[in-house]
Enzyme design. Structure first.
Site, mmCIF file in Angstrom:
data_model
loop_
_atom_site.group_PDB
_atom_site.id
_atom_site.type_symbol
_atom_site.label_atom_id
_atom_site.label_comp_id
_atom_site.label_asym_id
_atom_site.label_seq_id
_atom_site.Cartn_x
_atom_site.Cartn_y
_atom_site.Cartn_z
ATOM 1 N N CYS A 30 50.673 33.789 36.775
ATOM 2 C CA CYS A 30 49.452 33.074 36.406
ATOM 3 C C CYS A 30 49.815 32.058 35.329
ATOM 4 O O CYS A 30 50.710 32.303 34.510
ATOM 5 C CB CYS A 30 48.396 34.045 35.878
ATOM 6 N N CYS A 45 43.484 33.272 28.877
ATOM 7 C CA CYS A 45 42.558 34.237 29.479
ATOM 8 C C CYS A 45 42.949 35.615 28.969
ATOM 9 O O CYS A 45 44.068 36.071 29.216
ATOM 10 C CB CYS A 45 42.630 34.180 31.001
ATOM 11 N N HIS A 210 33.317 46.538 45.371
ATOM 12 C CA HIS A 210 34.502 47.338 45.710
ATOM 13 C C HIS A 210 34.772 48.384 44.642
ATOM 14 O O HIS A 210 35.251 49.489 44.955
ATOM 15 C CB HIS A 210 35.721 46.424 45.897
#
Length: 216
Positions: A30, A45, A210
Protein backbone atom coordinates in the site's frame (compact mmCIF):
# COMPACT_ATOMS: atom_id res chain seq x y z
CA UNK A 1 5.47 -10.19 -11.30
CA UNK A 2 2.24 -9.98 -9.28
CA UNK A 3 2.40 -10.35 -5.50
CA UNK A 4 -0.83 -11.62 -3.96
CA UNK A 5 -1.49 -11.71 -0.24
CA UNK A 6 -4.61 -13.84 -0.55
CA UNK A 7 -7.41 -14.81 -2.89
CA UNK A 8 -10.77 -16.29 -2.01
CA UNK A 9 -14.36 -16.76 -3.19
CA UNK A 10 -17.04 -15.25 -0.97
CA UNK A 11 -19.83 -12.68 -0.91
CA UNK A 12 -19.19 -8.98 -1.33
CA UNK A 13 -20.00 -7.64 2.11
CA UNK A 14 -20.07 -3.88 1.53
CA UNK A 15 -21.52 -1.13 -0.60
CA UNK A 16 -23.72 -1.32 -3.67
CA UNK A 17 -22.86 -4.96 -4.47
CA UNK A 18 -23.34 -6.31 -0.95
CA UNK A 19 -24.46 -9.95 -1.13
CA UNK A 20 -23.02 -10.60 -4.60
CA UNK A 21 -20.81 -13.70 -5.01
CA UNK A 22 -17.32 -12.48 -5.83
CA UNK A 23 -13.76 -13.62 -6.23
CA UNK A 24 -11.42 -11.42 -4.18
CA UNK A 25 -7.79 -10.88 -5.14
CA UNK A 26 -5.86 -8.99 -2.47
CA UNK A 27 -2.55 -7.52 -3.62
CA UNK A 28 0.32 -6.95 -1.23
CA UNK A 29 1.53 -3.43 -0.52
CA UNK A 30 0.00 0.00 0.00
CA UNK A 31 1.22 3.54 -0.66
CA UNK A 32 -0.34 4.92 2.55
CA UNK A 33 1.01 2.45 5.13
CA UNK A 34 3.73 -0.20 5.19
CA UNK A 35 1.38 -2.65 6.90
CA UNK A 36 3.76 -2.95 9.85
CA UNK A 37 2.44 -2.01 13.27
CA UNK A 38 5.54 0.00 14.18
CA UNK A 39 4.75 2.36 11.31
CA UNK A 40 0.99 2.69 11.88
CA UNK A 41 1.08 5.82 14.06
CA UNK A 42 3.03 7.82 11.46
CA UNK A 43 1.28 6.46 8.36
CA UNK A 44 -1.12 8.45 6.19
CA UNK A 45 -3.78 5.83 6.97
CA UNK A 46 -3.71 4.65 10.60
CA UNK A 47 -6.88 2.59 10.95
CA UNK A 48 -6.54 -0.18 8.35
CA UNK A 49 -7.92 -3.51 9.59
CA UNK A 50 -6.45 -5.64 6.77
CA UNK A 51 -3.26 -7.70 6.58
CA UNK A 52 -1.67 -7.07 3.18
CA UNK A 53 1.96 -7.85 3.98
CA UNK A 54 3.66 -10.79 2.24
CA UNK A 55 2.23 -13.55 0.08
CA UNK A 56 1.50 -16.13 2.77
CA UNK A 57 -2.29 -15.78 2.93
CA UNK A 58 -4.95 -18.15 1.63
CA UNK A 59 -4.21 -18.90 -2.05
CA UNK A 60 -1.54 -16.19 -2.05
CA UNK A 61 1.73 -16.26 -3.95
CA UNK A 62 3.90 -14.64 -6.61
CA UNK A 63 2.92 -14.93 -10.27
CA UNK A 64 5.16 -14.07 -13.20
CA UNK A 65 2.46 -13.25 -15.75
CA UNK A 66 -1.15 -12.14 -15.93
CA UNK A 67 -2.01 -15.49 -17.47
CA UNK A 68 -0.41 -17.35 -14.56
CA UNK A 69 -2.36 -15.32 -12.01
CA UNK A 70 -5.73 -15.60 -13.75
CA UNK A 71 -5.28 -19.33 -14.26
CA UNK A 72 -4.76 -19.60 -10.50
CA UNK A 73 -7.69 -17.33 -9.63
CA UNK A 74 -10.06 -19.03 -12.05
CA UNK A 75 -9.76 -22.30 -10.12
CA UNK A 76 -11.51 -20.57 -7.20
CA UNK A 77 -14.67 -19.76 -9.17
CA UNK A 78 -17.41 -22.46 -9.13
CA UNK A 79 -16.84 -24.82 -12.05
CA UNK A 80 -18.81 -23.99 -15.20
CA UNK A 81 -20.73 -21.17 -13.51
CA UNK A 82 -21.28 -17.79 -15.18
CA UNK A 83 -21.71 -14.26 -13.72
CA UNK A 84 -17.99 -14.15 -12.98
CA UNK A 85 -17.10 -11.18 -10.81
CA UNK A 86 -13.66 -10.34 -9.44
CA UNK A 87 -12.74 -7.63 -6.94
CA UNK A 88 -9.14 -6.40 -6.89
CA UNK A 89 -8.30 -5.04 -3.48
CA UNK A 90 -5.41 -4.58 -1.09
CA UNK A 91 -3.53 -2.81 0.38
CA UNK A 92 -3.67 -0.63 -2.70
CA UNK A 93 -4.42 -2.63 -5.88
CA UNK A 94 -3.51 0.26 -8.21
CA UNK A 95 0.15 -0.43 -7.40
CA UNK A 96 -0.05 -3.71 -9.35
CA UNK A 97 -3.25 -3.95 -11.41
CA UNK A 98 -2.39 -3.30 -15.05
CA UNK A 99 -3.91 -3.58 -18.49
CA UNK A 100 -2.43 -7.04 -19.08
CA UNK A 101 -4.23 -8.39 -16.02
CA UNK A 102 -7.46 -6.65 -16.96
CA UNK A 103 -7.37 -8.08 -20.48
CA UNK A 104 -6.68 -11.59 -19.18
CA UNK A 105 -9.58 -11.39 -16.72
CA UNK A 106 -11.91 -10.15 -19.47
CA UNK A 107 -10.79 -12.99 -21.70
CA UNK A 108 -11.90 -15.41 -19.00
CA UNK A 109 -15.33 -13.76 -18.75
CA UNK A 110 -14.95 -11.69 -15.59
CA UNK A 111 -16.57 -8.41 -14.69
CA UNK A 112 -13.87 -6.42 -12.86
CA UNK A 113 -14.14 -4.24 -9.76
CA UNK A 114 -11.49 -2.37 -7.82
CA UNK A 115 -11.45 -1.02 -4.28
CA UNK A 116 -8.86 1.77 -4.21
CA UNK A 117 -7.87 4.71 -2.04
CA UNK A 118 -7.99 6.86 -5.18
CA UNK A 119 -4.50 8.35 -4.94
CA UNK A 120 -3.03 6.55 -7.97
CA UNK A 121 -4.17 6.51 -11.61
CA UNK A 122 -6.08 3.45 -12.80
CA UNK A 123 -5.67 1.48 -16.02
CA UNK A 124 -8.54 1.38 -18.48
CA UNK A 125 -11.11 -1.40 -18.61
CA UNK A 126 -12.28 -1.66 -14.98
CA UNK A 127 -16.05 -2.14 -14.83
CA UNK A 128 -16.74 -0.98 -11.26
CA UNK A 129 -14.63 1.62 -9.46
CA UNK A 130 -15.02 2.01 -5.73
CA UNK A 131 -12.93 4.77 -4.14
CA UNK A 132 -12.41 4.85 -0.39
CA UNK A 133 -10.51 8.05 0.54
CA UNK A 134 -7.95 7.71 3.33
CA UNK A 135 -5.79 10.85 3.01
CA UNK A 136 -6.30 14.59 2.65
CA UNK A 137 -4.20 14.59 -0.53
CA UNK A 138 -6.25 15.33 -3.66
CA UNK A 139 -7.86 12.29 -5.25
CA UNK A 140 -6.39 11.23 -8.57
CA UNK A 141 -9.50 9.07 -9.15
CA UNK A 142 -12.26 11.64 -8.67
CA UNK A 143 -15.09 9.88 -10.50
CA UNK A 144 -16.46 6.38 -10.62
CA UNK A 145 -19.30 4.16 -9.51
CA UNK A 146 -19.03 4.25 -5.76
CA UNK A 147 -17.42 6.51 -3.17
CA UNK A 148 -17.21 4.71 0.17
CA UNK A 149 -15.90 6.85 3.01
CA UNK A 150 -14.91 5.32 6.33
CA UNK A 151 -16.48 7.55 8.97
CA UNK A 152 -15.62 9.51 11.00
CA UNK A 153 -12.25 10.83 9.82
CA UNK A 154 -11.66 14.29 11.27
CA UNK A 155 -9.53 15.36 8.29
CA UNK A 156 -12.01 14.03 5.70
CA UNK A 157 -15.53 15.42 6.15
CA UNK A 158 -18.07 13.88 3.75
CA UNK A 159 -18.95 17.34 2.43
CA UNK A 160 -15.53 17.45 0.73
CA UNK A 161 -16.65 14.72 -1.68
CA UNK A 162 -20.31 15.45 -2.38
CA UNK A 163 -19.58 17.35 -5.59
CA UNK A 164 -17.66 14.48 -7.21
CA UNK A 165 -19.02 12.41 -10.10
CA UNK A 166 -19.88 9.12 -8.39
CA UNK A 167 -23.10 7.15 -8.78
CA UNK A 168 -23.31 6.12 -5.12
CA UNK A 169 -22.12 7.72 -1.88
CA UNK A 170 -21.64 5.47 1.14
CA UNK A 171 -20.52 6.03 4.70
CA UNK A 172 -19.07 3.05 6.51
CA UNK A 173 -18.52 3.18 10.25
CA UNK A 174 -14.90 2.87 11.27
CA UNK A 175 -14.08 -0.45 12.89
CA UNK A 176 -13.34 0.35 16.54
CA UNK A 177 -11.02 -2.64 16.75
CA UNK A 178 -8.70 -0.97 14.24
CA UNK A 179 -8.18 2.05 16.51
CA UNK A 180 -5.66 2.34 19.36
CA UNK A 181 -7.33 2.31 22.79
CA UNK A 182 -6.72 6.02 23.31
CA UNK A 183 -8.61 6.82 20.10
CA UNK A 184 -11.70 4.70 20.74
CA UNK A 185 -14.79 6.81 21.18
CA UNK A 186 -17.65 6.95 23.66
CA UNK A 187 -19.94 8.06 20.85
CA UNK A 188 -19.43 5.02 18.62
CA UNK A 189 -18.60 5.33 14.93
CA UNK A 190 -21.78 3.36 14.19
CA UNK A 191 -23.95 5.90 16.00
CA UNK A 192 -22.18 8.83 14.36
CA UNK A 193 -22.49 7.28 10.90
CA UNK A 194 -26.19 6.52 11.28
CA UNK A 195 -26.85 10.05 12.50
CA UNK A 196 -24.90 11.63 9.65
CA UNK A 197 -26.73 9.62 6.98
CA UNK A 198 -30.11 10.58 8.43
CA UNK A 199 -29.10 14.25 8.44
CA UNK A 200 -27.50 14.12 4.98
CA UNK A 201 -29.58 11.85 2.71
CA UNK A 202 -27.12 11.96 -0.20
CA UNK A 203 -25.19 9.40 1.85
CA UNK A 204 -26.18 5.78 2.37
CA UNK A 205 -25.09 3.51 5.19
CA UNK A 206 -22.69 0.72 4.20
CA UNK A 207 -22.59 -2.21 6.62
CA UNK A 208 -19.77 -4.74 6.74
CA UNK A 209 -22.15 -7.66 6.42
CA UNK A 210 -19.34 -10.20 5.95
CA UNK A 211 -18.17 -9.47 9.48
CA UNK A 212 -21.72 -9.86 10.79
CA UNK A 213 -22.01 -13.21 9.01
CA UNK A 214 -18.56 -14.38 10.12
CA UNK A 215 -17.28 -14.94 6.56
CA UNK A 216 -14.19 -13.67 4.71
Amino acid sequence: MYNIKEAFYSLQGEGAHAGRPALFCRFTGCNLWSGKEQHRSTAECTFCDTDFVGTDGQNGGRFKTASDLLKHLDTLWPTNKSHKYIVFTGGEPALQLDEALILEAKKRGYTLAIETNGTLPLPKGIDWICVSPKTSKPLVVNQGNELKLVFPQSHLPPSDFEHLAFDHFYLQAMDQAALPNDQQRVDSPQAQTLRYCLQNPQWRLSLQTHKMLGID
